[in-house]
Design a protein around this motif. Structure first.
Motif, PDB file in Angstrom:
ATOM      1  N   PRO A  27       0.817  -1.219   0.000  1.00  0.00           N
ATOM      2  CA  PRO A  27       0.000   0.000   0.000  1.00  0.00           C
ATOM      3  C   PRO A  27       0.850   1.267   0.000  1.00  0.00           C
ATOM      4  CG  PRO A  27      -0.772  -1.550   1.654  1.00  0.00           C
ATOM      5  CD  PRO A  27       0.533  -2.085   1.143  1.00  0.00           C
ATOM      6  N   LEU A  28       0.341   2.288  -0.651  1.00  0.00           N
ATOM      7  CA  LEU A  28       0.949   3.608  -0.524  1.00  0.00           C
ATOM      8  C   LEU A  28       0.589   4.163   0.847  1.00  0.00           C
ATOM      9  CD1 LEU A  28      -0.018   5.292  -3.936  1.00  0.00           C
ATOM     10  CD2 LEU A  28       2.254   4.472  -3.292  1.00  0.00           C
ATOM     11  N   PHE A  29       1.489   4.927   1.399  1.00  0.00           N
ATOM     12  CA  PHE A  29       1.202   5.605   2.660  1.00  0.00           C
ATOM     13  C   PHE A  29       1.272   7.113   2.419  1.00  0.00           C
ATOM     14  CE2 PHE A  29       2.871   7.119   6.945  1.00  0.00           C
ATOM     15  CZ  PHE A  29       1.604   7.191   7.500  1.00  0.00           C
ATOM     16  N   ILE A  30       0.137   7.774   2.623  1.00  0.00           N
ATOM     17  CA  ILE A  30       0.044   9.207   2.342  1.00  0.00           C
ATOM     18  C   ILE A  30      -0.517   9.924   3.574  1.00  0.00           C
ATOM     19  CG2 ILE A  30      -0.889  10.979   0.811  1.00  0.00           C
ATOM     20  CD1 ILE A  30      -1.159   8.903  -1.372  1.00  0.00           C
ATOM     21  N   PRO A  31       0.355  10.370   4.484  1.00  0.00           N
ATOM     22  CA  PRO A  31      -0.137  11.109   5.651  1.00  0.00           C
ATOM     23  C   PRO A  31      -0.586  12.518   5.278  1.00  0.00           C
ATOM     24  CG  PRO A  31       2.253  10.986   5.688  1.00  0.00           C
ATOM     25  CD  PRO A  31       1.799  10.161   4.521  1.00  0.00           C
ATOM     26  N   VAL A  32      -1.488  13.045   6.083  1.00  0.00           N
ATOM     27  CA  VAL A  32      -2.001  14.401   5.920  1.00  0.00           C
ATOM     28  C   VAL A  32      -1.477  15.241   7.080  1.00  0.00           C
ATOM     29  CG1 VAL A  32      -4.076  15.841   5.844  1.00  0.00           C
ATOM     30  CG2 VAL A  32      -4.076  13.585   4.737  1.00  0.00           C
ATOM     31  N   ILE A  33      -0.689  16.260   6.761  1.00  0.00           N
ATOM     32  CA  ILE A  33      -0.102  17.101   7.801  1.00  0.00           C
ATOM     33  C   ILE A  33      -1.010  18.303   8.052  1.00  0.00           C
ATOM     34  CG2 ILE A  33       1.875  18.541   8.436  1.00  0.00           C
ATOM     35  CD1 ILE A  33       3.632  16.678   6.727  1.00  0.00           C
ATOM     36  N   LEU A  34      -1.524  18.378   9.251  1.00  0.00           N
ATOM     37  CA  LEU A  34      -2.354  19.515   9.668  1.00  0.00           C
ATOM     38  C   LEU A  34      -1.405  20.590  10.175  1.00  0.00           C
ATOM     39  CD1 LEU A  34      -4.859  21.068  10.551  1.00  0.00           C
ATOM     40  CD2 LEU A  34      -5.109  19.467  12.457  1.00  0.00           C
ATOM     41  N   GLY A  35      -1.310  21.674   9.407  1.00  0.00           N
ATOM     42  CA  GLY A  35      -0.183  22.592   9.560  1.00  0.00           C
ATOM     43  C   GLY A  35      -0.336  23.766  10.485  1.00  0.00           C
ATOM     44  N   THR A  36      -1.298  23.746  11.363  1.00  0.00           N
ATOM     45  CA  THR A  36      -1.428  24.856  12.316  1.00  0.00           C
ATOM     46  C   THR A  36      -1.811  24.340  13.694  1.00  0.00           C
ATOM     47  OG1 THR A  36      -2.674  26.840  12.902  1.00  0.00           O
ATOM     48  CG2 THR A  36      -3.829  25.212  11.531  1.00  0.00           C
ATOM     49  N   GLY A  51      15.971  22.682  12.304  1.00  0.00           N
ATOM     50  CA  GLY A  51      16.389  21.698  11.318  1.00  0.00           C
ATOM     51  C   GLY A  51      16.566  20.306  11.902  1.00  0.00           C
ATOM     52  N   GLU A  52      17.508  19.587  11.332  1.00  0.00           N
ATOM     53  CA  GLU A  52      17.673  18.191  11.707  1.00  0.00           C
ATOM     54  C   GLU A  52      18.228  18.012  13.116  1.00  0.00           C
ATOM     55  OE1 GLU A  52      19.547  15.947   8.552  1.00  0.00           O
ATOM     56  OE2 GLU A  52      17.540  15.727   7.733  1.00  0.00           O
ATOM     57  N   ASP A  53      18.726  19.087  13.707  1.00  0.00           N
ATOM     58  CA  ASP A  53      19.254  18.988  15.072  1.00  0.00           C
ATOM     59  C   ASP A  53      18.159  18.696  16.093  1.00  0.00           C
ATOM     60  OD1 ASP A  53      21.704  19.563  14.031  1.00  0.00           O
ATOM     61  OD2 ASP A  53      21.694  21.672  14.612  1.00  0.00           O
ATOM     62  N   ILE A  54      16.917  18.945  15.737  1.00  0.00           N
ATOM     63  CA  ILE A  54      15.825  18.764  16.708  1.00  0.00           C
ATOM     64  C   ILE A  54      14.800  17.738  16.228  1.00  0.00           C
ATOM     65  CG2 ILE A  54      16.060  21.077  17.707  1.00  0.00           C
ATOM     66  CD1 ILE A  54      13.576  21.833  15.964  1.00  0.00           C
ATOM     67  N   LYS A  55      15.248  16.791  15.428  1.00  0.00           N
ATOM     68  CA  LYS A  55      14.333  15.790  14.868  1.00  0.00           C
ATOM     69  C   LYS A  55      13.469  15.117  15.933  1.00  0.00           C
ATOM     70  CE  LYS A  55      16.380  14.027  10.639  1.00  0.00           C
ATOM     71  NZ  LYS A  55      16.388  12.818   9.848  1.00  0.00           N
ATOM     72  N   ASP A  56      12.210  14.875  15.577  1.00  0.00           N
ATOM     73  CA  ASP A  56      11.338  14.014  16.367  1.00  0.00           C
ATOM     74  C   ASP A  56      11.419  12.628  15.735  1.00  0.00           C
ATOM     75  OD1 ASP A  56       8.911  12.443  16.797  1.00  0.00           O
ATOM     76  OD2 ASP A  56       8.156  14.179  17.874  1.00  0.00           O
ATOM     77  N   PRO A  57      11.968  11.633  16.444  1.00  0.00           N
ATOM     78  CA  PRO A  57      12.196  10.328  15.814  1.00  0.00           C
ATOM     79  C   PRO A  57      10.926   9.706  15.222  1.00  0.00           C
ATOM     80  CG  PRO A  57      13.333  10.443  17.912  1.00  0.00           C
ATOM     81  CD  PRO A  57      12.475  11.680  17.831  1.00  0.00           C
ATOM     82  N   ALA A  58       9.811   9.830  15.925  1.00  0.00           N
ATOM     83  CA  ALA A  58       8.569   9.223  15.418  1.00  0.00           C
ATOM     84  C   ALA A  58       8.107   9.917  14.141  1.00  0.00           C
ATOM     85  CB  ALA A  58       7.484   9.294  16.485  1.00  0.00           C
ATOM     86  N   PHE A  59       8.213  11.225  14.112  1.00  0.00           N
ATOM     87  CA  PHE A  59       7.812  11.964  12.908  1.00  0.00           C
ATOM     88  C   PHE A  59       8.749  11.629  11.742  1.00  0.00           C
ATOM     89  CE2 PHE A  59       8.004  16.049  10.419  1.00  0.00           C
ATOM     90  CZ  PHE A  59       6.781  15.890   9.787  1.00  0.00           C
ATOM     91  N   SER A  60      10.033  11.503  12.018  1.00  0.00           N
ATOM     92  CA  SER A  60      10.973  11.160  10.948  1.00  0.00           C
ATOM     93  C   SER A  60      10.697   9.755  10.402  1.00  0.00           C
ATOM     94  CB  SER A  60      12.415  11.253  11.456  1.00  0.00           C
ATOM     95  OG  SER A  60      12.720  12.597  11.790  1.00  0.00           O
ATOM     96  N   GLU A  61      10.374   8.833  11.279  1.00  0.00           N
ATOM     97  CA  GLU A  61      10.032   7.475  10.824  1.00  0.00           C
ATOM     98  C   GLU A  61       8.780   7.491   9.960  1.00  0.00           C
ATOM     99  OE1 GLU A  61      11.290   4.334  10.838  1.00  0.00           O
ATOM    100  OE2 GLU A  61      13.122   5.272  11.544  1.00  0.00           O
ATOM    101  N   LEU A  62       7.805   8.286  10.371  1.00  0.00           N
ATOM    102  CA  LEU A  62       6.579   8.396   9.579  1.00  0.00           C
ATOM    103  C   LEU A  62       6.888   8.971   8.197  1.00  0.00           C
ATOM    104  CD1 LEU A  62       3.106   9.508  10.622  1.00  0.00           C
ATOM    105  CD2 LEU A  62       4.242  10.866   8.872  1.00  0.00           C
ATOM    106  N   CYS A  63       7.746   9.984   8.168  1.00  0.00           N
ATOM    107  CA  CYS A  63       8.096  10.582   6.872  1.00  0.00           C
ATOM    108  C   CYS A  63       8.876   9.592   6.008  1.00  0.00           C
ATOM    109  CB  CYS A  63       8.906  11.859   7.080  1.00  0.00           C
ATOM    110  SG  CYS A  63       7.959  13.205   7.802  1.00  0.00           S
ATOM    111  N   MET A  64       9.713   8.786   6.634  1.00  0.00           N
ATOM    112  CA  MET A  64      10.474   7.776   5.884  1.00  0.00           C
ATOM    113  C   MET A  64       9.519   6.757   5.262  1.00  0.00           C
ATOM    114  SD  MET A  64      14.131   6.784   6.248  1.00  0.00           S
ATOM    115  CE  MET A  64      14.511   6.501   7.944  1.00  0.00           C
ATOM    116  N   ARG A  65       8.485   6.404   6.005  1.00  0.00           N
ATOM    117  CA  ARG A  65       7.512   5.416   5.523  1.00  0.00           C
ATOM    118  C   ARG A  65       6.611   5.990   4.430  1.00  0.00           C
ATOM    119  NH1 ARG A  65       2.243   3.943   8.751  1.00  0.00           N
ATOM    120  NH2 ARG A  65       1.277   2.577   7.220  1.00  0.00           N
ATOM    121  N   ALA A  66       6.428   7.296   4.430  1.00  0.00           N
ATOM    122  CA  ALA A  66       5.475   7.931   3.511  1.00  0.00           C
ATOM    123  C   ALA A  66       5.948   7.823   2.064  1.00  0.00           C
ATOM    124  CB  ALA A  66       5.289   9.392   3.884  1.00  0.00           C
ATOM    125  N   ASP A  67       4.959   7.707   1.166  1.00  0.00           N
ATOM    126  CA  ASP A  67       5.226   7.778  -0.274  1.00  0.00           C
ATOM    127  C   ASP A  67       4.845   9.141  -0.827  1.00  0.00           C
ATOM    128  OD1 ASP A  67       6.017   4.934  -0.874  1.00  0.00           O
ATOM    129  OD2 ASP A  67       4.088   4.598   0.096  1.00  0.00           O
TER     130      ASP A  67
END
Lengths: 190, 67
Positions: free
Chosen positions: A6-15, A57-73
């Protein structure tokens, strides 16, 4: 997770703002994404990412968010227009990753109280997304007069939007499939 | 940017995913102009990073491009 997965397409709620109408938009779009067979989705609420503001930037990465982005297509970004620009926290969040975005598709849903459907925030986001390695599509979601588009409990009141967003999502899914094939199979020329 | 991750290479030169061992695909490069100038590529005015994706688990590896 090969190309038939399956494709993984998260929706980022930006506010993160209280009383945000963009939350109704994000929930509506997420439900529309979920209607496509072979596509998985979830909402990412920038309010839930407790990123420090003393770094960047990358100095303050959230590991869970980065994993989600890695999984996203691909990504859908729901961005309200604040003084013709994007929310500062959305930019702060997006800047925490890079390699996780490269050669992935992105579509923007602009949200505004006025009649231009967030066109100006969309235009302002395009160069940012390009620099992050994301590939923008040429359909947008434009949610004008958002305070009148949804009932207080979030029900969509304009029947034209599902078809508009279906077109937007079909383009995004096509781009997501093509780019996944490229990331996985097409090597850079050496 | 500019994390220099390590990975084994397969016989055909493709990197092996540090998470699952899958053969990765090099599909992108990007210049990091904020990196240490001492290691910068003079022609490109920065450090060249390369990005490899694993088709099996979706992991993305970043490393400094080999000269």
């Amino acid at each position: 997770m090969r190309s038939d997965s399956p494709l993984f397409i998260p929706v980022i709620l930006g506010t993160p703002r209280q009383g945000r109408y963009s939350e109704h938009v994000a929930r509506f779009v997420t439900a529309e994404v979920a209607r496509f067979p072979g596509v998985e989705t979830e909402i990412v609420d920038v309010r839930d990412l407790s990123l420090p503001v003393s770094g960047a930037g990358e100095d303050i990465k959230d590991p869970a968010f980065s994993e989600l982005c890695m999984r996203a297509d691909a990504f859908v970004i729901v961005a309200p227009e604040y003084n013709h620009g994007y929310p500062g926290l959305l930019k702060h969040v997006l800047d925490t990753n890079l390699k996780e975005y490269i050669h992935k598709a992105v579509g923007i849903c602009g949200v505004s109280a006025g009649g231009f459907g967030g066109t100006r925030v969309i235009q302002n986001m395009l160069p940012v997304l390009r620099e992050l390695g994301l590939v923008t599509i040429f359909w947008d979601g434009n949610f004008s007069g958002v305070q009148k588009l949804f009932s207080p409990d979030g029900a969509l009141l304009d029947a034209s939007y599902p078809r508009r967003i279906e077109k937007f999502l079909k383009e995004l899914i096509w781009m997501a499939k093509v780019l996944r094939h490229g990331r996985e199979n097409v090597p850079l020329e050496r | 940017m500019n994390r220099d991750e390590q990975a084994m290479a397969s016989s055909d030169g493709r990197l092996l995913c540090p998470r699952c061992g899958g053969r990765m695909n090099l599909h992108a490069e990007k210049v990091d102009r904020g990196a240490d100038p001492a290691s910068a590529d003079a022609d490109l005015d920065g450090v060249l990073a390369e990005f490899h994706t694993c088709p099996a688990c979706k992991y993305v590896l970043e490393r400094v491009a080999l000269p």
